[in-house]
Design an enzyme around this catalytic site. Structure first.
Site, mmCIF file in Angstrom:
data_model
loop_
_atom_site.group_PDB
_atom_site.id
_atom_site.type_symbol
_atom_site.label_atom_id
_atom_site.label_comp_id
_atom_site.label_asym_id
_atom_site.label_seq_id
_atom_site.Cartn_x
_atom_site.Cartn_y
_atom_site.Cartn_z
ATOM 1 N N GLU A 125 1.071 -1.213 -0.048
ATOM 2 C CA GLU A 125 0.152 -0.001 0.095
ATOM 3 C C GLU A 125 0.868 1.150 0.062
ATOM 4 O O GLU A 125 1.711 1.199 0.843
ATOM 5 C CB GLU A 125 -0.872 0.021 1.331
ATOM 6 N N ALA A 266 1.394 -0.191 10.874
ATOM 7 C CA ALA A 266 1.355 -1.714 10.496
ATOM 8 C C ALA A 266 0.545 -1.545 9.078
ATOM 9 O O ALA A 266 -0.022 -0.555 8.697
ATOM 10 C CB ALA A 266 0.599 -2.342 11.638
ATOM 11 N N MET A 267 0.370 -2.743 8.395
ATOM 12 C CA MET A 267 -0.346 -2.928 7.363
ATOM 13 C C MET A 267 -1.057 -4.070 7.463
ATOM 14 O O MET A 267 -0.688 -5.263 7.743
ATOM 15 C CB MET A 267 0.773 -3.134 6.149
ATOM 16 N N GLU A 268 -2.411 -4.066 7.061
ATOM 17 C CA GLU A 268 -3.532 -5.130 6.886
ATOM 18 C C GLU A 268 -3.586 -6.069 5.869
ATOM 19 O O GLU A 268 -4.639 -6.504 5.656
ATOM 20 C CB GLU A 268 -4.847 -4.297 7.131
ATOM 21 N N HIS A 301 -6.770 -2.173 15.057
ATOM 22 C CA HIS A 301 -7.043 -1.363 13.764
ATOM 23 C C HIS A 301 -6.897 -2.283 12.521
ATOM 24 O O HIS A 301 -7.675 -2.370 11.691
ATOM 25 C CB HIS A 301 -5.946 -0.199 13.575
ATOM 26 N N GLU A 302 -5.630 -3.053 12.491
ATOM 27 C CA GLU A 302 -5.445 -3.782 11.500
ATOM 28 C C GLU A 302 -6.408 -5.019 11.218
ATOM 29 O O GLU A 302 -6.663 -5.180 10.114
ATOM 30 C CB GLU A 302 -4.010 -4.273 11.410
ATOM 31 N N HIS A 305 -9.615 -3.992 9.711
ATOM 32 C CA HIS A 305 -9.457 -3.685 8.182
ATOM 33 C C HIS A 305 -9.937 -5.053 7.534
ATOM 34 O O HIS A 305 -10.262 -4.921 6.146
ATOM 35 C CB HIS A 305 -8.188 -3.280 7.705
HETATM 36 N N1 TRP Z 1 -3.049 0.917 5.744
HETATM 37 C C1 TRP Z 1 -2.189 0.933 6.744
HETATM 38 C C2 TRP Z 1 -2.902 1.297 8.090
HETATM 39 O O1 TRP Z 1 -3.693 0.440 8.625
HETATM 40 C C3 TRP Z 1 -1.277 1.979 6.444
HETATM 41 C C4 TRP Z 1 0.064 1.887 5.877
HETATM 42 C C5 TRP Z 1 0.904 1.010 6.044
HETATM 43 C C6 TRP Z 1 0.437 2.696 4.859
HETATM 44 N N2 TRP Z 1 2.143 1.094 5.638
HETATM 45 C C7 TRP Z 1 2.060 2.247 4.794
HETATM 46 C C8 TRP Z 1 0.269 3.654 4.173
HETATM 47 C C9 TRP Z 1 3.081 2.610 3.682
HETATM 48 C C10 TRP Z 1 1.256 4.418 2.901
HETATM 49 C C11 TRP Z 1 2.551 3.416 2.994
HETATM 50 O O2 TRP Z 1 -3.291 2.477 8.219
HETATM 51 ZN ZN ZN Z 2 -5.564 1.634 8.405
#
Ligand code: TRP
Ligand code: ZN
Length: 887
Positions: A125, A266-268, A301-302, A305
């Site tokens: 993302e 973090a990333m979902e 949060h994650e 998502h």
């Molecule tokens: N979607 C992620 C969140 O939960 C945001 C995110 C994680 C992100 N890594 C990133 C956005 C790198 C841009 C670039 O909020």
């Molecule tokens: Zn998010």
């Protein structure tokens, strides 16, 4: 990616994709010098389209081979540009297979496939997947992914991707492989891959329909003792989402991987969340209570998502708040339910009012649904996240919890598997409620923080109370104040009499229709100005307005100190009580600067009431005793008075400490005693007591007395809890007491020696020093930059040292000699190429130059211009610098 004149993307230009990708088969071979990525895509022209040319995104990919339905494509059949692969003529349905080479070990931008301490991981993302393979890298193209990873078995025993593992085995050459299949179609931004030496903590969760889901958290071996809290938070979040939203998890396995180098929290990614270690690892010995709360919030949060973002995703990146605003609202309600609701609310409001309001008033101001962008990474903002969450909260307030839940049920059911817009979300709310939300949409489309002015009048004769509310919104880059339409603003309120809340009866309402305890109301302000008339009001009331911060606005009402005291002592709305204490704090600080009537002694009298109020949660007391930050004080001023704010705030703090010494001592000792049976517990009660005790200590150490120096030393030396250790260290650094210096020096050294092998603890140590308001702090920050504790390639370290200096040390960052600005610009230029996302974020404090005096404006703009002149600016930095220099 550096471009001479990057182009702007507009929401109004949105076009649906011309092709779909039914299936995506990926094959990764991880080698030392490069990674080979083979992608086999089943493509199909969209019905109704007659497009023959296929354009795929792709950046920094070394193409080895390209085939269409098995046939090798020759030179004249396709074209490669900086950002695209164009295949000139494709049939209606076909298979495209490509082989590319990429270099993860050279990837310092931490976007795409990269290495963090030897571990391979991805961050796709928003637009990182195009750095992995040629693809339709846009959120409205959903595909079923099957991913095979091949890597040396010795160095990379763990191989992970989204979904379920369907195959694995070893090869004769010492490599092994695993194949993962994700049955849920998803956009490429949710793809993830991890390969490395990781240990795993495993647990399970039984869902509401009785399915058993395996839960795994992967970390480095040395961190296995720091996973319990994240695991507990995950299970709580899974249960909460079932109970509050009726949402059940959908795969048989849910994995979290912790990595050290990560641009965000973090990333979902579907079934395989990737986390910044700072948002997973927690142990009372190394992690503060704030850290624990952050882990709980981000894990939730994650996880949330999975429905708000993954099952229902965004049509395009202008809809980012569809998933982020909604998910932040969900996680903040979850945290409120897990801990102290009012404390969570106050913390959220503090963040919004200091930082989001400033963003909304600055050159990067944009609507929650932006209309255009150059680099989407620059729009992961407080406005999209936090203001977006407030907008969802207002819908919740306007509809009430039951209708809101029917709205989310309809939204999830109607759009499952789709990529949709913010309008689709609101339409579901309209459909279940029959309410008109057309004016409400202004919250999504107009930037800027509305100002609501309240004026009132009481008539003892008629027993009527008139409350007039008016609204306006300042100009922002997309529209002038005059062009802006009024917002639909829910104003929650009550009226306080001398003996407590008064019953509310609006003109036109029959008394008999109202419940006896009708003391709370949500007024809906939709016009530029509206008067609300209350009947049968027995005395001149004090209005309690914007309860629970019911709308993200600036409220202006001329409260007298006694009005605020009444709110502090009698209001049952915790937010209004806290806010009243803040307003008194501002009055006292301003009086110190201007010699007005309200004095620190008056504030001390008010704080004494707060200290003595046994009905208040100690955590709320700690927040109420905290004076508004220098940044928030600056927010209230036409021109930020950098030095005056520091001096006046400090002077009032010292006077409070003197006036309240006895009470603060009692509180410190009382909390200490109450804590001793609780040990290092991270339950709400212990957290609250620690926050109050440490607030007391921070005041007492301003008295420069031997007794409190020794309390501070003792707490530092004897505590096993990072919250308390760090609080003592912070007091030593913040107090400026000349006699505490020897302890300060020794404590900083001891702390480092003890924790040098725990990066997250070292980062806190960097932050404490970066926020040091004392003289010479910049020189010490520069020394730290050169020390082994620092590494500019690690975003957490950049944030802890450089970021904290620029945002939490106003006195030194804004020093009149301009050295703070030069320092920040130097670091931004270093990072511009290496990590554009982080470089652009670091720019934020400089973009606020309009808020300062002419001298500082000049110095700040000089640095912005210096950055703007560099020829190889990343898109990220280019956009922020140029937008902030617009006259
Ligand atoms: N979607 C992620 C969140 O939960 C945001 C995110 C994680 C992100 N890594 C990133 C956005 C790198 C841009 C670039 O909020
Ligand atoms: Zn998010």
């Amino acid at each position: 990616m550096t471009v001479a004149h990057p182009k702007t993307v507009y929401l109004k230009d949105y076009q649906p994709p011309r092709f779909r990708i039914q299936q995506t088969k990926l094959h990764f071979t991880l080698r030392e010098q490069f990674t080979e990525v083979k992608a086999v895509l089943q493509l199909e022209r969209q019905p109704g389209s007659d497009e023959r040319e296929l354009r795929l995104h792709g950046q920094e990919l070394q193409l080895q081979e390209l085939r269409l339905d098995g046939r090798l494509l020759g030179e004249g059949e396709y074209e490669l540009t900086e950002e695209e692969l164009i295949v000139f003529s494709v049939p209606e349905r076909f298979e495209l297979s490509s082989v590319v080479h990429i270099e993860p070990h050279k990837n310092t931008a931490l976007e795409g496939l990269y290495q963090s301490r030897g571990l391979y991981c991805t961050q796709c993302e928003a637009e990182g997947f195009r750095k992995i393979t040629f693809y339709l890298d846009r959120p409205d193209v959903l595909s079923v992914f099957t991913t095979t990873i091949v890597a040396p078995a010795g160095d990379f025993p763990v191989l992970l991707s989204n979904g379920n593992k369907i195959e694995s085995g070893t090869n004769a050459d010492g490599t092994h492989y695993a194949t993962w299949h994700d049955p849920f179609p998803k956009p490429a931004y949710l793809f993830a891959l991890v390969a490395g030496k990781l240990s795993c903590v495993e647990d399970h969760f039984v869902t509401m329909s009785g399915r058993k889901v395996t839960l795994q958290i992967f970390v480095e071996d040395k961190d296995l003792d720091k996973c319990e809290h994240a695991m507990r938070s995950l299970k709580n979040a899974m249960k909460w989402d079932e109970e509050v939203y009726g949402r059940e998890y959908d795969l048989d396995i849910f994995m979290i991987v912790a990595v050290d180098d990560f641009n965000m929290g973090a990333m979902e990614n579907k079934g395989l969340n990737i986390f910044n270690t700072s948002c997973v690892l927690a142990n009372p010995r190394t992690t503060t209570d704030l850290g624990f709360q952050r882990v709980e919030g981000v894990v939730a949060h994650e996880y949330f998502h999975n429905w708000s973002g993954n099952r229902v995703t965004c049509r395009d990146w202008f809809q980012l708040s569809l998933k982020e605003g909604f998910t932040v609202f969900r996680d903040s309600e979850f945290s409120a339910d897990m801990g102290a609701r009012i404390v969570k609310r106050v913390e959220d409001v503090q963040l919004l009012r200091t930082l989001q309001f400033a963003e909304d008033a600055g050159p990067m101001s944009h609507p929650v649904q932006p209309a255009s962008f150059i680099e989407i990474s620059n729009f992961y903002t407080l406005t999209v996240y936090e203001k977006g969450a407030e907008v969802v909260r207002m819908i919740h307030t306007l509809l009430g919890p039951e209708l809101f839940r029917r709205g989310t049920d309809l939204y999830f059911e109607r759009h499952d598997g789709q990529a949709v817009t913010i309008e689709d979300f609101v339409q579901a709310m309209v459909d279940v409620s029959g309410r008109d939300f057309s004016q409400f949409m202004n919250w999504y489309r107009q930037a800027g923080t509305p100002v609501v002015k309240a004026q009132d009048h009481y008539d003892a004769e008629t027993r009527q109370y008139h409350l007039t509310l008016s609204q306006s919104c300042p100009s922002t880059p997309e529209a002038t104040a005059e062009q802006k339409a009024p917002f639909h603003i829910p104003v929650a309120m009550g009226l306080l009499g001398e003996a407590g809340a008064l019953r509310l009866q609006l003109a036109g309402q029959e008394v008999d229709d109202l419940p006896a305890d009708n003391t709370h109301l949500v007024l809906e302000l939709t016009e530029r100005e509206q008067t609300f008339v209350f009947e049968n009001v027995p005395e001149k009331p004090v209005p309690s307005l914007l309860r629970n911060f019911s709308a993200p606005v600036k409220l202006e009402y001329a409260y007298a100190p006694d009005d605020l005291l009444r709110i502090i002592t009698t209001d049952d709305d915790g937010f209004c009580r806290w806010d009243a204490a803040q307003q008194l704090g501002i009055m006292a600080i301003q009086a110190n600067q201007t010699d007005a009537a309200f004095k620190a002694q008056d504030l001390a009298n008010a704080f004494k009431l707060v200290l003595d109020d046994a009905s208040l949660d100690p955590a709320l007391v700690a927040l109420m005793l905290d004076l508004p930050s220098e940044t928030y004080l600056g927010e209230q001023q036409a021109v930020v008075d950098v030095d005056g704010n520091y001096r006046a705030r400090r002077a009032v703090q010292v006077q409070l400490a003197e006036a309240l010494e006895g009470g603060l001592r009692d509180v410190y000792l009382r909390c200490q005693q109450a804590l001793s049976p609780l040990g290092d517990s991270v339950e709400g009660k212990a957290i609250a007591l620690r926050s109050l005790r440490n607030r007391a200590l921070s005041y007492l150490t301003l008295l420069y007395k031997q007794e409190y120096r020794s309390w501070c030393e003792r707490q530092f030396a004897s505590s096993t809890n990072m919250t308390d250790v760090l609080a003592a260290l912070t007091c030593a650094v913040q107090s400026q007491d000349p006699d505490i210096q020897p302890f300060r020096t020794r404590a900083l050294q001891e702390f480092y020696d003890r924790w040098q092998h725990e990066p997250l603890v070292v980062n806190q140590w960097l932050s404490v020093q970066a926020a040091d308001p004392g003289e010479g702090a910049l020189a010490r920050v520069k020394d730290l930059l050169q020390s082994p504790a620092f590494d500019i390639r690690n975003p957490n370290k950049v944030r802890s040292l450089i970021g904290v200096f620029a945002t939490q040390n106003p006195r030194n960052f804004h020093a009149v000699d301009g050295e703070g600005y030069v320092f920040l610009a130097d670091q931004i230029l270093l990072l511009n190429q290496q990590n554009p996302q982080i470089a652009a974020r670091l720019l934020t404090p400089l973009t606020k130059w309009r808020r300062f005096d002419a001298h500082r404006q000049h110095l700040m703009r000089d640095q912005l211009r210096r950055i703007a002149r560099v020829s190889k600016l990343s898109k990220d930095v280019y956009e922020v610098v140029n937008k902030s220099l617009v006259e």
